[in-house]
Scaffold this active site. Structure first.
Site, PDB file in Angstrom:
ATOM      1  N   ASP A 149       0.789  -1.145   0.062  1.00 62.22           N
ATOM      2  CA  ASP A 149      -0.056   0.104  -0.040  1.00 62.22           C
ATOM      3  C   ASP A 149       0.915   1.261  -0.012  1.00 62.22           C
ATOM      4  O   ASP A 149       1.651   1.352   0.775  1.00 62.22           O
ATOM      5  CB  ASP A 149      -0.913  -0.061   1.098  1.00 62.22           C
ATOM      6  CG  ASP A 149      -2.039  -1.011   1.245  1.00 62.22           C
ATOM      7  OD1 ASP A 149      -2.116  -1.934   0.301  1.00 62.22           O
ATOM      8  OD2 ASP A 149      -2.869  -1.197   2.342  1.00 62.22           O
ATOM      9  N   TYR A 154      -3.468  -3.038  -5.738  1.00 60.15           N
ATOM     10  CA  TYR A 154      -4.093  -4.013  -5.096  1.00 60.15           C
ATOM     11  C   TYR A 154      -5.694  -4.090  -5.816  1.00 60.15           C
ATOM     12  O   TYR A 154      -6.165  -5.125  -6.121  1.00 60.15           O
ATOM     13  CB  TYR A 154      -4.060  -3.969  -3.697  1.00 60.15           C
ATOM     14  CG  TYR A 154      -4.877  -4.848  -2.730  1.00 60.15           C
ATOM     15  CD1 TYR A 154      -4.268  -5.938  -2.588  1.00 60.15           C
ATOM     16  CD2 TYR A 154      -6.091  -4.695  -2.415  1.00 60.15           C
ATOM     17  CE1 TYR A 154      -4.772  -7.085  -1.638  1.00 60.15           C
ATOM     18  CE2 TYR A 154      -6.667  -5.623  -1.701  1.00 60.15           C
ATOM     19  CZ  TYR A 154      -6.193  -6.770  -1.090  1.00 60.15           C
ATOM     20  OH  TYR A 154      -6.595  -7.820  -0.277  1.00 60.15           O
ATOM     21  N   ILE A 198     -11.361  -7.721   7.277  1.00 58.18           N
ATOM     22  CA  ILE A 198     -11.462  -8.749   8.262  1.00 58.18           C
ATOM     23  C   ILE A 198     -10.116  -8.799   9.070  1.00 58.18           C
ATOM     24  O   ILE A 198      -9.072  -8.284   8.569  1.00 58.18           O
ATOM     25  CB  ILE A 198     -11.327 -10.172   7.250  1.00 58.18           C
ATOM     26  CG1 ILE A 198     -12.236 -10.198   6.064  1.00 58.18           C
ATOM     27  CG2 ILE A 198     -11.655 -11.417   8.062  1.00 58.18           C
ATOM     28  CD1 ILE A 198     -13.720 -10.207   6.340  1.00 58.18           C
TER      29      ILE A 198
END
Ligand code: CAA
Length: 247
Positions: free
Chosen positions: A94, A153, A186
């Site tokens: 990222d 991503y 998650i």
């Protein structure tokens, strides 16, 4: 019916372990892959064995087509032909587009998207010949809506679903389904690595359910897609994101 064999890539990660254990609890023969240099693999296998899980594990670089072909040939002769393939392995790099280099771009596209081709290639023909198979591609909410700091991503995860839809059409009459699932945030290491202030200020407020998802909730969806009952679900992209993104 004999025991179905499932291959889960990245099975030692946060989501992967839950997927492996849930499928094993239901009687599947479970094979997992890890990156070739992963020194934690023997310890993880021993820990799983102590918990009663006898998993097969193979080192493979999912971004390397030749390595995938070689290792898959070994797996299918040493264990069994693959009935269910869960393309779960993935990485993040990222950073804002301004900072992103070609190396960061290629690493994520290779591991998260090229891997889907590389892993499907050695197993899908066999599924078609046997008249039964399940391919489950683990994408992301960020492939559906985009995410700040994730041009690489988001592109890879969106690409996965294009692949899913096209392959689903090609094998639909052969008893093979191909689906994408798109989990939201998650509670795994990938998400807890996000700076806490960004998580608290930018991400959690966007999740109507008000919490991170649990790996076992995602594993439950995969179990369904792998099942006999899911034979009519193909080419779908199933969101599991706590209401963060609806469309
Ligand atoms: N939305 C809007 N603005 C954001 C933002 C967001 N999601 N994230 C960061 N920003 C803003 C910051 O508030 C900051 O703004 P100011 O300069 O006005 O203060 C600016 O962008 C720079 O932020 P950082 O100081 O964090 O800059 P950085 O260069 O150190 O890091 C980053 C940038 C790497 C993108 C970092 O912000 C980050 O890690 N963000 C989270 C990215 C993310 O959501 N990744 C998902 C990982 S989980 C996953 O991928 C699993 C899955 O499938 C869901």
């Amino acid at each position: 019916m004999s025991k179905r064999t499932v291959l889960v890539t990245g099975g030692m990660g946060g989501l992967g372990e839950s997927i492996c254990t849930k499928l094993a609890d239901l009687g599947y023969e479970v094979i997992t892959t890890h990156s070739p240099g992963n020194t934690k693999a023997p310890g993880w296998l021993a820990e799983m064995k102590a918990r009663g899980y006898d998993f097969h594990a193979y080192g493979v670089d999912v971004g390397d087509a030749e390595d995938c072909a070689r290792v898959l040939a070994r797996i299918q002769s040493e264990v069994a032909p693959i009935d269910v393939l869960v393309n779960n392995a993935g990485i993040t790099r990222d950073m804002t587009f301004k900072k992103m280099t070609k190396v960061d771009w290629d690493a994520v596209i290779n591991t998260n998207l090229n891997s889907v081709f590389n892993m499907c290639k050695p197993v899908v023909d066999g599924m078609v010949e046997r008249g039964w198979g399940r391919v489950i591609n683990v994408s992301s909410v960020n492939g559906q809506k985009g995410a700040f700091g994730q041009t690489n991503y988001s592109a890879a995860k969106a690409g996965m679903h294009g692949f899913t839809k096209a392959l689903a059409l090609e094998v639909a009459r052969k008893g093979v389904t191909v689906n994408t699932i798109s989990p939201g945030y998650i509670g795994t290491k990938m998400v807890t690595a996000i700076p806490q202030d960004i998580l608290d200020s930018k991400i959690l407020p966007q999740i109507p359910v008000g919490r991170l998802g649990k790996p076992e909730e995602v594993a439950g969806l995969i179990v369904y897609l792998a099942s006999e009952e899911a034979a009519f679900v193909t080419g779908a992209n199933i969101a599991i994101n706590g209401g963060q993104h609806m469309f």
